[in-house]
Design an enzyme around this catalytic site. Structure first.
Site, PDB file in Angstrom:
ATOM      1  N   LYS A  39      -8.962   5.374   2.297  1.00  0.00           N
ATOM      2  CA  LYS A  39      -7.594   5.333   1.758  1.00  0.00           C
ATOM      3  C   LYS A  39      -7.588   5.299   0.246  1.00  0.00           C
ATOM      4  CE  LYS A  39      -5.491   1.161   1.538  1.00  0.00           C
ATOM      5  NZ  LYS A  39      -4.887   0.643   0.302  1.00  0.00           N
ATOM      6  N   ASN A  40      -8.371   4.376  -0.326  1.00  0.00           N
ATOM      7  CA  ASN A  40      -8.265   4.180  -1.777  1.00  0.00           C
ATOM      8  C   ASN A  40      -8.889   5.320  -2.580  1.00  0.00           C
ATOM      9  OD1 ASN A  40      -6.794   1.912  -1.372  1.00  0.00           O
ATOM     10  ND2 ASN A  40      -8.500   0.482  -1.607  1.00  0.00           N
ATOM     11  N   CYS A 134       2.813  -8.136  -6.280  1.00  0.00           N
ATOM     12  CA  CYS A 134       2.945  -7.954  -4.842  1.00  0.00           C
ATOM     13  C   CYS A 134       2.340  -9.140  -4.135  1.00  0.00           C
ATOM     14  CB  CYS A 134       2.340  -6.638  -4.389  1.00  0.00           C
ATOM     15  SG  CYS A 134       0.609  -6.702  -4.096  1.00  0.00           S
ATOM     16  N   ARG A 139      -0.945  -8.518 -10.270  1.00  0.00           N
ATOM     17  CA  ARG A 139      -1.442  -7.157 -10.451  1.00  0.00           C
ATOM     18  C   ARG A 139      -0.841  -6.447 -11.669  1.00  0.00           C
ATOM     19  NH1 ARG A 139      -2.192  -4.498  -4.580  1.00  0.00           N
ATOM     20  NH2 ARG A 139      -3.810  -3.344  -5.666  1.00  0.00           N
ATOM     21  N   ASP A 323     -11.409  -6.678  -0.231  1.00  0.00           N
ATOM     22  CA  ASP A 323     -10.687  -6.094   0.904  1.00  0.00           C
ATOM     23  C   ASP A 323     -11.311  -6.464   2.254  1.00  0.00           C
ATOM     24  OD1 ASP A 323      -9.031  -4.946  -0.958  1.00  0.00           O
ATOM     25  OD2 ASP A 323      -9.952  -2.961  -0.858  1.00  0.00           O
ATOM     26  N   ARG A 415      -0.369   0.932   6.805  1.00  0.00           N
ATOM     27  CA  ARG A 415      -0.608   1.422   5.447  1.00  0.00           C
ATOM     28  C   ARG A 415      -2.058   1.839   5.257  1.00  0.00           C
ATOM     29  NH1 ARG A 415      -0.487  -2.931   1.852  1.00  0.00           N
ATOM     30  NH2 ARG A 415      -1.635  -1.353   0.751  1.00  0.00           N
TER      31      ARG A 415
HETATM   32  N1  EPU Z   1      -5.993  -6.287 -13.399  1.00  0.00           N
HETATM   33  C1  EPU Z   1      -5.467  -6.677 -14.611  1.00  0.00           C
HETATM   34  N2  EPU Z   1      -4.942  -5.709 -15.425  1.00  0.00           N
HETATM   35  C2  EPU Z   1      -4.923  -4.389 -15.082  1.00  0.00           C
HETATM   36  C3  EPU Z   1      -5.480  -4.005 -13.850  1.00  0.00           C
HETATM   37  C4  EPU Z   1      -6.008  -4.983 -13.021  1.00  0.00           C
HETATM   38  O1  EPU Z   1      -5.466  -7.847 -14.947  1.00  0.00           O
HETATM   39  O2  EPU Z   1      -4.427  -3.571 -15.873  1.00  0.00           O
HETATM   40  C5  EPU Z   1      -6.545  -7.320 -12.503  1.00  0.00           C
HETATM   41  C6  EPU Z   1      -5.761  -7.394 -11.196  1.00  0.00           C
HETATM   42  O3  EPU Z   1      -4.601  -8.180 -11.327  1.00  0.00           O
HETATM   43  C7  EPU Z   1      -6.770  -7.989 -10.254  1.00  0.00           C
HETATM   44  C8  EPU Z   1      -8.084  -7.414 -10.763  1.00  0.00           C
HETATM   45  O4  EPU Z   1      -7.834  -6.947 -12.089  1.00  0.00           O
HETATM   46  O5  EPU Z   1      -6.770  -9.377 -10.354  1.00  0.00           O
HETATM   47  C9  EPU Z   1      -8.628  -6.272  -9.940  1.00  0.00           C
HETATM   48  O6  EPU Z   1      -7.686  -5.231  -9.870  1.00  0.00           O
HETATM   49  P1  EPU Z   1      -8.092  -3.701  -9.788  1.00  0.00           P
HETATM   50  O7  EPU Z   1      -7.354  -2.969 -10.852  1.00  0.00           O
HETATM   51  O8  EPU Z   1      -9.570  -3.575  -9.727  1.00  0.00           O
HETATM   52  O9  EPU Z   1      -7.504  -3.302  -8.382  1.00  0.00           O
HETATM   53  P2  EPU Z   1      -6.489  -2.133  -8.072  1.00  0.00           P
HETATM   54  O10 EPU Z   1      -6.927  -0.878  -8.713  1.00  0.00           O
HETATM   55  O11 EPU Z   1      -5.098  -2.596  -8.283  1.00  0.00           O
HETATM   56  C10 EPU Z   1      -7.836  -1.332  -5.983  1.00  0.00           C
HETATM   57  C11 EPU Z   1      -7.550  -1.121  -4.537  1.00  0.00           C
HETATM   58  C12 EPU Z   1      -7.362  -2.466  -3.853  1.00  0.00           C
HETATM   59  C13 EPU Z   1      -8.657  -3.261  -4.026  1.00  0.00           C
HETATM   60  C14 EPU Z   1      -8.972  -3.412  -5.523  1.00  0.00           C
HETATM   61  C15 EPU Z   1     -10.274  -4.127  -5.794  1.00  0.00           C
HETATM   62  C16 EPU Z   1      -6.389   0.996  -4.559  1.00  0.00           C
HETATM   63  C17 EPU Z   1      -5.142   1.737  -4.287  1.00  0.00           C
HETATM   64  N3  EPU Z   1      -6.328  -0.327  -4.387  1.00  0.00           N
HETATM   65  O12 EPU Z   1      -6.697  -2.011  -6.503  1.00  0.00           O
HETATM   66  O13 EPU Z   1      -7.172  -2.189  -2.478  1.00  0.00           O
HETATM   67  O14 EPU Z   1      -8.508  -4.537  -3.458  1.00  0.00           O
HETATM   68  O15 EPU Z   1      -9.030  -2.104  -6.127  1.00  0.00           O
HETATM   69  O16 EPU Z   1     -11.324  -3.480  -5.171  1.00  0.00           O
HETATM   70  O17 EPU Z   1      -7.401   1.584  -4.894  1.00  0.00           O
HETATM   71  C18 EPU Z   1      -6.432  -2.648  -0.305  1.00  0.00           C
HETATM   72  O18 EPU Z   1      -6.862  -1.521   0.019  1.00  0.00           O
HETATM   73  O19 EPU Z   1      -6.091  -3.507   0.546  1.00  0.00           O
HETATM   74  C19 EPU Z   1      -6.340  -2.987  -1.724  1.00  0.00           C
HETATM   75  C20 EPU Z   1      -5.577  -3.973  -2.179  1.00  0.00           C
END
Ligand code: EPU
Length: 469
Positions: A39-40, A134, A139, A323, A415
């Site tokens: 998915k991701n 969320c 996030r 995850d 989802r």
């Molecule tokens: N963060 C910040 N600032 C930013 C971006 C992130 O502080 O600008 C923080 C977030 O708040 C969090 C941490 O960094 O505490 C990690 O966030 P990250 O950006 O790595 O995650 P993401 O890109 O929002 C993706 C996956 C998530 C998965 C995470 C970590 C997608 C669509 N989502 O989220 O997937 O948990 O990486 O591996 O790629 C899921 O599939 O259930 C899911 C939540």
């Protein structure tokens, strides 16, 4: 109200309108599970397809509400998104003209923020609603925004909108305070069409980042170092068409590994890339499971010893994935001894604890750590999922619980897991999806499908048609 087999429906109310799962626990699984595309990865690749005026074909795309929502967002920008066969999407961004994404859709899918980088690179402007917090945490998107600003974009955040403009993005050296998956992907995509070289330091090393880099390279991008802490992107003037296959979903595979483990089963999973599951496999072995590759793309798990407690700390890849934290908590809930699970990636990702306790688990939360005291057995009860991975964890727990478990909140499960109940049923689980009269499920959290589900964009993908979500 319809039941697929007339099995017990659990303790649902007469006014129940949303679909739910009924699981009769305590049965072993056997056979081989087909793992869907990640998915991701697929979500990021769909956004990356905006980077070229040529059409792209993505294969092995899972049929999920998140994918449908992303498809609807791309279409709202003037992009053509069509099924190109089973699990295949054709995305043609030739007529990409709109730089504003609709709030109603962005609000339902955080990953839609991924379009920011490509829009800026292609059109020189983007206006995207802030995705907001969320269920699992606040996030923020500050790292995405700071990266694009370092590349010369003028970024303003006003009235809940991120508005970015640039004549042409230029390469920059960007250090990420945290190896954010999304920020690494946003910057990498934007950098493919920037002038000069972009260096992303402390980049995320997740397999989905590597998959995105490989797709961009298939489109002609010049990217080195994806999968390491430093990614170097040399901008090119134009990208071209690509036909690309999404990697298998390591989180779906990891979830099925916990399903086998908790039911004392022997199960095979394919296709998988075992290296993507290193931390999860190491923990399963510590818990007492036998996990081995029987083919390069096939893992077999078997359980022939008592399960024992282990500590888990979630970390960026190659650490233990956040995850899989919830499904592993279900497993540790019935493993002998006390496990400490520390969630370090998201600040609010332990909401499944009270629901697991409803099933007889003994879990307490102290300062972001879950203290899991293994119990001999769980007992079936009605439970409600609060987010995607919590939903999976409750199903896993239900497979082992004595009696009947009903799992509500399936819009979360839909989802991110393609045909989850059907796949479990095919390997022997006693699980039924009950579909009462179709009705929209209201939920204020972010990542959930819109009340009117977007039409499927992946042809012939789901072995178990989703009747309402
Ligand atoms: N963060 C910040 N600032 C930013 C971006 C992130 O502080 O600008 C923080 C977030 O708040 C969090 C941490 O960094 O505490 C990690 O966030 P990250 O950006 O790595 O995650 P993401 O890109 O929002 C993706 C996956 C998530 C998965 C995470 C970590 C997608 C669509 N989502 O989220 O997937 O948990 O990486 O591996 O790629 C899921 O599939 O259930 C899911 C939540």
């Amino acid at each position: 109200m319809t039941s697929e087999s007339g099995s017990p429906r659990g303790e649902q109310t007469a006014t129940q309108t949303a679909p739910y799962l009924v699981i009769s626990g305590g049965h072993r699984l056997a056979g081989e599970v087909v793992v869907s595309g990640a998915k991701n990865s697929a979500l990021a690749l769909m956004a990356a397809a905006l980077l070229t005026t040529d059409g792209c074909r993505l294969r092995n795309v899972p049929d999920l509400t998140d994918i449908r929502t992303m498809g609807a967002i791309l279409e709202s920008l003037g992009v053509r998104v069509r099924p190109g066969g089973p699990h295949t999407l054709d995305i043609d961004a030739r007529f990409l003209a709109v730089h504003r994404a609709p709030y109603e859709l962005v609000n339902t899918l955080r990953a839609s923020f991924f379009i920011l980088g490509p829009l800026l690179a292609r059109l020189g402007m983007a206006r995207i609603p802030l995705p907001g917090g969320c269920a699992i945490g606040a996030r923020p998107v500050d790292l995405h925004v700071r990266g694009l600003a370092a590349m010369g974009a003028e970024v303003r955040i006003e009235h809940g909108m991120v508005e970015a403009r640039v004549r042409r993005l230029r390469g920059a050296r960007i250090y990420l305070d945290y190896p954010s998956v999304g920020a690494t992907e946003t910057i990498m995509m934007a950098a493919t069409l920037a002038e000069g070289e972009t260096i992303i330091e402390n980049a995320a090393q997740e397999p989905e980042v590597v998959d995105l880099a490989n797709f961009c390279r298939a489109m002609g991008a010049r990217i080195r170092g994806a999968g390491s802490k430093t990614i170097v992107v040399s901008g090119v003037p134009k990208l071209h068409a690509a036909d690309y296959t999404v990697i298998p979903d390591r989180i779906e595979a990891g979830t099925f590994l916990t399903a086998a483990a908790i039911t004392g089963s022997t199960l095979r999973l394919a296709p998988v890339i075992p290296d993507h599951l290193g931390a999860a496999i190491a923990k399963l072995r510590d818990i007492g499971l036998h996990v081995a590759s029987v083919r390069p793309d096939c893992l077999e798990i078997s359980a022939d010893r008592p399960l024992v407690a282990v500590d888990i700390e979630t970390l960026p890849f190659p650490g233990f994935p956040t995850d899989l934290q919830a499904p592993f908590m279900s497993l540790l809930a019935v493993s002998d001894g006390t496990s400490i699970i520390s969630e370090t990636v998201f600040e609010n990702r332990l909401m499944h604890v009270p629901e697991l306790n409803r099933l007889g688990a003994d879990i307490r939360v102290r300062s972001g750590h879950a203290i899991v005291r293994g119990v001999p057995r769980l007992s079936g009860a009605p439970v409600t999922a609060t987010d995607l991975r919590a939903a999976a964890a409750l199903v896993i727990a239900g497979l082992a619980a004595q009696g009947t478990t009903t799992v509500n909140g399936l819009h979360h499960l839909d989802r991110g897991y393609d045909g989850f109940a059907a796949k479990l049923k095919a390997v022997g689980a006693r699980i039924e999806r009950i579909a009462p009269t179709p009705a929209a499920e209201a939920d204020p959290n972010c990542e959930h499908p819109p009340s009117e589900p977007a039409r499927s964009v992946v042809a012939g993908a789901d072995p178990a048609p989703i009747t309402a979500s």
